[in-house]
Enzyme design. Structure first.
Site, mmCIF file in Angstrom:
data_model
loop_
_atom_site.group_PDB
_atom_site.id
_atom_site.type_symbol
_atom_site.label_atom_id
_atom_site.label_comp_id
_atom_site.label_asym_id
_atom_site.label_seq_id
_atom_site.Cartn_x
_atom_site.Cartn_y
_atom_site.Cartn_z
ATOM 1 C CB SER A 173 -0.909 0.331 1.393
ATOM 2 O OG SER A 173 -1.573 0.854 1.468
ATOM 3 C CG ASP A 182 -7.201 -3.261 -3.122
ATOM 4 O OD1 ASP A 182 -7.622 -2.204 -2.228
ATOM 5 O OD2 ASP A 182 -5.998 -3.501 -2.697
ATOM 6 C CG HIS A 241 -10.884 -12.872 -4.643
ATOM 7 N ND1 HIS A 241 -11.785 -11.898 -4.970
ATOM 8 C CD2 HIS A 241 -11.949 -13.540 -3.270
ATOM 9 C CE1 HIS A 241 -12.583 -11.940 -3.914
ATOM 10 N NE2 HIS A 241 -12.797 -12.763 -3.312
#
Length: 346
Positions: free
Chosen positions: A47, A133, A170
């Site tokens: 991130s 996400d 996933h």
């Protein structure tokens, strides 16, 4: 005033960009000197840590030839603007202009603001994101992969750069771990999704090839160290006072050693979740198998500058040069790697 208060609250909430053995020995004030192999150094981030990892690789390709980007977008995406970071670079509204970002990176390299792109000629880049996400849109992560591919196409010296885009799995906005649980499709603290997929093992494989073995538990030592001792020219890098280093037995014994710099996401620093990321992300046991130390730098939260979720700086809270060779956090990272024994480029 009420409008200003609402705006500040909105920004604080939006800044929740996250990814995500015994207690660590107390800080000694200095990192140990290792026999580091410059070709086996990688920066890994989740991130905000993913954006920072891309910045580190582009600014200092001679230090970070390899990078693994988990749920992050292209280099230079925010352009020093928080509103762009929150919209284009997280939600993909509008999508990043990859061609323009590639052209900008090439110009910045030519000007010396980032490193020579030719230093990435033999680099490995692995980009991982989940299709569930909702924090960093899959299309933004795909733009990150497109950035590297287009950079390679536009730069003849990079024909040998390996770019792997792993975007068909996933999971939500987290770092997947090998165990299975009910949080794979959620983005909840500590942002380690129990998905039955060992992302750390895949990252090590992509960075360094196949291991000689597959250890079940980490057998090395987790150390803590004084991060303030590595401030570049004494400047505040907006980091916590303490960071962590996982030292495999082979590295501790003085054998040639690789290095992974693992950058947590927002709200995933030790002040927020303790040593969970440092111990449970999955990197340490693979570090034993590969003979690779793992450095876990730690950010700190602040309101001045505005960084309440302890994110790495990928939009400019530490200064306008945050994503260049002059950026204070990037210079700190280089100081840390040098302190561990990486020789300066001749």
């Amino acid at each position: 005033m009420a409008h200003q208060t609402t705006t500040i609250r909105t920004l604080i909430l939006a800044l929740s960009l996250v990814a995500g053995s015994a207690c660590a020995r107390e800080p000694s004030g200095a990192l140990p000197k290792l026999k580091l192999d410059p070709s086996r150094v990688a920066v890994v981030g989740l991130s905000s840590g993913a954006y920072m990892a891309t910045q580190a690789q582009l600014a200092y390709p001679d230090v970070f030839p390899n990078a693994a980007i988990v749920a992050g977008g292209p280099y230079g995406c925010a352009g020093g603007k928080l509103d762009v970071a929150l919209s284009t670079c997280m939600k993909g509204a509008p999508l990043p202009d990859v061609a323009a970002l590639v052209a900008s990176a090439r110009q910045r390299a030519a000007a010396g603001d980032i490193g020579p792109l030719a230093d990435l000629a033999h680099s490995h880049v692995y980009l991982l994101h989940g299709d569930g996400d909702s924090v960093v849109a899959p299309a933004v992560a795909e733009a990150g992969a497109q950035f590297y591919r287009q950079l390679r196409e536009a730069t003849p010296a990079l024909a040998g750069m390996q770019v792997v885009d792993d975007g068909a799995r996933h999971f939500a906005h987290n770092l997947p771990v090998a165990a299975k649980g009910d949080d794979c499709d959620k983005s909840v603290s500590p942002y380690l999704g129990h998905c039955g997929f060992d992302a750390a093992g895949e990252i090590f494989s992509q960075m360094f090839g196949q291991p000689s073995g597959k250890p079940e538990v980490a057998k090395g030592e987790l150390l803590s160290f004084d991060q303030d001792a590595l401030r570049p020219d004494g400047a505040d890098a907006f980091l916590a006072s303490r960071g962590y280093l996982y030292l495999p037995p082979a590295c501790a014994a003085g054998k040639p050693c690789g290095l992974v710099v693992a950058l947590h996401g927002c709200k995933q620093n030790a002040d927020a979740i303790g040593e969970t990321f440092v111990k449970d992300a999955g990197f340490n046991r693979w570090a034993d198998a590969y003979g690779v130390a793992v450095l876990y730098p730690q950010t700190r939260a602040s309101f001045a500058p505005l960084n309440p979720q302890a994110c790495w700086d990928w939009w400019g809270y530490s200064g306008t040069d945050y994503d260049t060779r002059h950026g204070v956090q990037l210079r700190w990272l280089v100081n840390a790697v040098r302190a561990l024994g990486l020789p300066a480029k001749q």
